[in-house]
Design a protein around this motif. Structure first.
Motif, PDB file in Angstrom:
ATOM      1  N   GLY A 132       0.778  -1.236   0.000  1.00 14.14           N
ATOM      2  CA  GLY A 132       0.000   0.000   0.000  1.00 14.14           C
ATOM      3  C   GLY A 132       0.804   1.278   0.000  1.00 14.14           C
ATOM      4  N   GLY A 133       2.141   1.207  -0.133  1.00 13.81           N
ATOM      5  CA  GLY A 133       2.966   2.414  -0.213  1.00 13.81           C
ATOM      6  C   GLY A 133       2.572   3.245  -1.426  1.00 13.81           C
ATOM      7  N   THR A 134       2.717   4.574  -1.327  1.00 13.49           N
ATOM      8  CA  THR A 134       2.335   5.450  -2.429  1.00 13.49           C
ATOM      9  C   THR A 134       3.394   6.521  -2.662  1.00 13.49           C
ATOM     10  OG1 THR A 134       1.158   6.991  -0.976  1.00 13.49           O
ATOM     11  CG2 THR A 134      -0.143   5.192  -1.960  1.00 13.49           C
ATOM     12  N   ILE A 135       3.348   7.111  -3.848  1.00 12.74           N
ATOM     13  CA  ILE A 135       4.159   8.276  -4.154  1.00 12.74           C
ATOM     14  C   ILE A 135       3.242   9.340  -4.738  1.00 12.74           C
ATOM     15  CG2 ILE A 135       4.808   7.414  -6.442  1.00 12.74           C
ATOM     16  CD1 ILE A 135       7.558   8.863  -5.908  1.00 12.74           C
ATOM     17  N   THR A 136       3.368  10.563  -4.228  1.00  9.59           N
ATOM     18  CA  THR A 136       2.581  11.688  -4.738  1.00  9.59           C
ATOM     19  C   THR A 136       3.530  12.839  -5.033  1.00  9.59           C
ATOM     20  OG1 THR A 136       2.159  12.452  -2.477  1.00  9.59           O
ATOM     21  CG2 THR A 136       0.470  11.047  -3.494  1.00  9.59           C
ATOM     22  N   ASN A 137       3.059  13.819  -5.768  1.00 10.62           N
ATOM     23  CA  ASN A 137       3.821  15.016  -6.122  1.00 10.62           C
ATOM     24  C   ASN A 137       5.173  14.711  -6.755  1.00 10.62           C
ATOM     25  OD1 ASN A 137       1.753  16.663  -4.977  1.00 10.62           O
ATOM     26  ND2 ASN A 137       2.608  16.229  -2.968  1.00 10.62           N
ATOM     27  N   PRO A 138       5.215  13.814  -7.756  1.00  8.51           N
ATOM     28  CA  PRO A 138       6.509  13.535  -8.381  1.00  8.51           C
ATOM     29  C   PRO A 138       7.015  14.743  -9.149  1.00  8.51           C
ATOM     30  CG  PRO A 138       4.745  12.550  -9.652  1.00  8.51           C
ATOM     31  CD  PRO A 138       4.122  13.116  -8.398  1.00  8.51           C
ATOM     32  N   SER A 139       8.325  14.953  -9.107  1.00 10.52           N
ATOM     33  CA  SER A 139       8.940  16.025  -9.879  1.00 10.52           C
ATOM     34  C   SER A 139      10.308  15.565 -10.341  1.00 10.52           C
ATOM     35  CB  SER A 139       9.049  17.299  -9.040  1.00 10.52           C
ATOM     36  OG  SER A 139       9.939  17.107  -7.959  1.00 10.52           O
ATOM     37  N   VAL A 140      10.841  16.242 -11.349  1.00  8.56           N
ATOM     38  CA  VAL A 140      12.123  15.852 -11.909  1.00  8.56           C
ATOM     39  C   VAL A 140      12.932  17.103 -12.245  1.00  8.56           C
ATOM     40  CG1 VAL A 140      11.346  15.729 -14.308  1.00  8.56           C
ATOM     41  CG2 VAL A 140      13.218  14.268 -13.541  1.00  8.56           C
ATOM     42  N   THR A 141      14.241  16.990 -12.104  1.00  7.46           N
ATOM     43  CA  THR A 141      15.168  18.034 -12.525  1.00  7.46           C
ATOM     44  C   THR A 141      16.119  17.400 -13.526  1.00  7.46           C
ATOM     45  OG1 THR A 141      15.071  19.030 -10.336  1.00  7.46           O
ATOM     46  CG2 THR A 141      16.911  19.689 -11.734  1.00  7.46           C
ATOM     47  N   GLY A 168      -2.500  -0.646 -11.279  1.00  9.52           N
ATOM     48  CA  GLY A 168      -2.510  -1.321  -9.986  1.00  9.52           C
ATOM     49  C   GLY A 168      -1.510  -0.692  -9.037  1.00  9.52           C
ATOM     50  N   ASP A 169      -0.532  -1.461  -8.587  1.00 10.68           N
ATOM     51  CA  ASP A 169       0.468  -0.977  -7.634  1.00 10.68           C
ATOM     52  C   ASP A 169       1.715  -0.415  -8.299  1.00 10.68           C
ATOM     53  OD1 ASP A 169      -1.121  -1.694  -5.500  1.00 10.68           O
ATOM     54  OD2 ASP A 169      -0.173  -3.657  -5.237  1.00 10.68           O
ATOM     55  N   VAL A 170       1.699  -0.251  -9.628  1.00 11.03           N
ATOM     56  CA  VAL A 170       2.886   0.219 -10.348  1.00 11.03           C
ATOM     57  C   VAL A 170       2.609   1.587 -10.983  1.00 11.03           C
ATOM     58  CG1 VAL A 170       4.519  -0.288 -12.200  1.00 11.03           C
ATOM     59  CG2 VAL A 170       3.591  -2.160 -10.807  1.00 11.03           C
ATOM     60  N   TYR A 171       3.440   2.566 -10.605  1.00  8.30           N
ATOM     61  CA  TYR A 171       3.389   3.906 -11.179  1.00  8.30           C
ATOM     62  C   TYR A 171       4.543   4.013 -12.169  1.00  8.30           C
ATOM     63  CZ  TYR A 171       0.884   4.906  -6.782  1.00  8.30           C
ATOM     64  OH  TYR A 171       0.032   4.888  -5.717  1.00  8.30           O
ATOM     65  N   THR A 193       6.194   2.221   1.886  1.00  9.02           N
ATOM     66  CA  THR A 193       7.390   1.738   1.192  1.00  9.02           C
ATOM     67  C   THR A 193       7.101   1.535  -0.289  1.00  9.02           C
ATOM     68  OG1 THR A 193       8.146   0.624   3.204  1.00  9.02           O
ATOM     69  CG2 THR A 193       9.109  -0.123   1.130  1.00  9.02           C
ATOM     70  N   VAL A 194       8.052   1.962  -1.117  1.00  6.33           N
ATOM     71  CA  VAL A 194       7.980   1.747  -2.557  1.00  6.33           C
ATOM     72  C   VAL A 194       9.345   1.251  -3.047  1.00  6.33           C
ATOM     73  CG1 VAL A 194       6.186   3.497  -2.939  1.00  6.33           C
ATOM     74  CG2 VAL A 194       8.594   4.137  -3.127  1.00  6.33           C
ATOM     75  N   ILE A 195       9.331   0.618  -4.207  1.00  8.66           N
ATOM     76  CA  ILE A 195      10.562   0.199  -4.866  1.00  8.66           C
ATOM     77  C   ILE A 195      10.676   0.993  -6.160  1.00  8.66           C
ATOM     78  CG2 ILE A 195      11.786  -1.729  -5.938  1.00  8.66           C
ATOM     79  CD1 ILE A 195      10.192  -3.574  -4.007  1.00  8.66           C
ATOM     80  N   ILE A 196      11.842   1.611  -6.365  1.00  8.47           N
ATOM     81  CA  ILE A 196      12.043   2.485  -7.518  1.00  8.47           C
ATOM     82  C   ILE A 196      13.127   1.905  -8.412  1.00  8.47           C
ATOM     83  CG2 ILE A 196      12.752   4.788  -8.266  1.00  8.47           C
ATOM     84  CD1 ILE A 196      11.631   5.837  -5.630  1.00  8.47           C
ATOM     85  N   GLN A 197      12.870   1.962  -9.736  1.00 10.22           N
ATOM     86  CA  GLN A 197      13.868   1.526 -10.699  1.00 10.22           C
ATOM     87  C   GLN A 197      13.917   2.539 -11.839  1.00 10.22           C
ATOM     88  OE1 GLN A 197      13.299  -2.383 -12.407  1.00 10.22           O
ATOM     89  NE2 GLN A 197      15.505  -2.589 -12.702  1.00 10.22           N
ATOM     90  N   ALA A 198      15.136   2.882 -12.266  1.00 11.46           N
ATOM     91  CA  ALA A 198      15.343   3.807 -13.379  1.00 11.46           C
ATOM     92  C   ALA A 198      15.771   3.017 -14.607  1.00 11.46           C
ATOM     93  CB  ALA A 198      16.419   4.829 -13.015  1.00 11.46           C
ATOM     94  N   THR A 208      14.777   0.339  -2.629  1.00  8.69           N
ATOM     95  CA  THR A 208      13.636   0.429  -1.729  1.00  8.69           C
ATOM     96  C   THR A 208      13.692   1.742  -0.964  1.00  8.69           C
ATOM     97  OG1 THR A 208      13.570  -1.965  -1.493  1.00  8.69           O
ATOM     98  CG2 THR A 208      12.434  -0.675   0.199  1.00  8.69           C
ATOM     99  N   VAL A 209      12.579   2.481  -0.964  1.00  7.47           N
ATOM    100  CA  VAL A 209      12.485   3.775  -0.302  1.00  7.47           C
ATOM    101  C   VAL A 209      11.300   3.733   0.671  1.00  7.47           C
ATOM    102  CG1 VAL A 209      12.137   6.258  -0.629  1.00  7.47           C
ATOM    103  CG2 VAL A 209      13.455   4.960  -2.303  1.00  7.47           C
ATOM    104  N   THR A 210      11.540   4.152   1.908  1.00 10.06           N
ATOM    105  CA  THR A 210      10.480   4.214   2.915  1.00 10.06           C
ATOM    106  C   THR A 210      10.283   5.653   3.334  1.00 10.06           C
ATOM    107  OG1 THR A 210      11.053   2.010   3.687  1.00 10.06           O
ATOM    108  CG2 THR A 210       9.737   3.368   5.171  1.00 10.06           C
ATOM    109  N   GLY A 211       9.041   6.110   3.290  1.00 12.60           N
ATOM    110  CA  GLY A 211       8.704   7.470   3.685  1.00 12.60           C
ATOM    111  C   GLY A 211       7.929   7.476   4.980  1.00 12.60           C
TER     112      GLY A 211
END
Length: 159
Positions: free
Chosen positions: A90-99, A110-113, A135-140, A155-158
């Motif tokens: 159930g981890g989430t990410i909001t307000n994504p931004s990039v530089t 589903g659970d993948v952004y 918690t989310v898992i991020i891959q570039a 893995t990132v935990t907020g």
């Protein structure tokens, strides 16, 4: 990229991931003039550094294409970046931004952004930020004239 044969020593991704968690770091991304170095036809890997304490994404993750000496290389013309964020319990990410890149669409399945970006040629890093809950898992993943290169998942935990 896949290599045949036996490898010895420490994997370069292990070094990058270990260094990312050792101490909070302040990053200064520097653009390299395109004329100062030739762009390798085949970058060696993708490096991801997490900035912040305990894996919080408030200060972002910085991504690079790197050469065999672990040095950032300028992005060639036609490079795109896809940041994939997978929810864990159930981890989430909001307000994504990039530089360092231009947004080029996003989606959720589903659970993948998935966040897509166009990277200007000559840039040497892209920083991705967002507000993480749980918690989310991020891959570039970078795609360009060199093919497709993906980072190890981070893995990132907020809050």
């Amino acid at each position: 990229m896949t290599e045949q044969g036996t490898k010895s020593g420490i994997d370069r991704r292990t070094i990058v991931k270990g260094a990312a968690w050792a101490v909070p770091v302040v990053a200064a991304a520097t653009a390299v003039p395109m004329a100062s170095a030739s762009v390798p036809a085949d970058p060696a890997d993708v490096a991801v550094t997490v900035f912040g304490q305990s894996g919080q994404l408030s200060r972002g993750i910085e991504t690079h294409l790197i050469d065999e000496n672990f040095q950032p290389v300028p992005f060639p013309e036609g490079t795109t970046l896809t940041i994939t964020v997978t929810s864990v319990d159930g981890g989430t990410i909001t307000n994504p931004s990039v530089t360092g890149a231009t947004p080029n669409g996003s989606s959720q399945d589903g659970d993948v952004y998935t966040f897509n970006y166009i990277v200007p040629p000559g840039e040497t890093s892209v920083t991705f930020k967002g507000d993480v809950t749980g918690t989310v898992i991020i891959q570039a993943t970078y795609t360009g004239p060199f093919g497709t290169l993906s980072s190890d998942p981070v893995t990132v935990t907020g809050a």
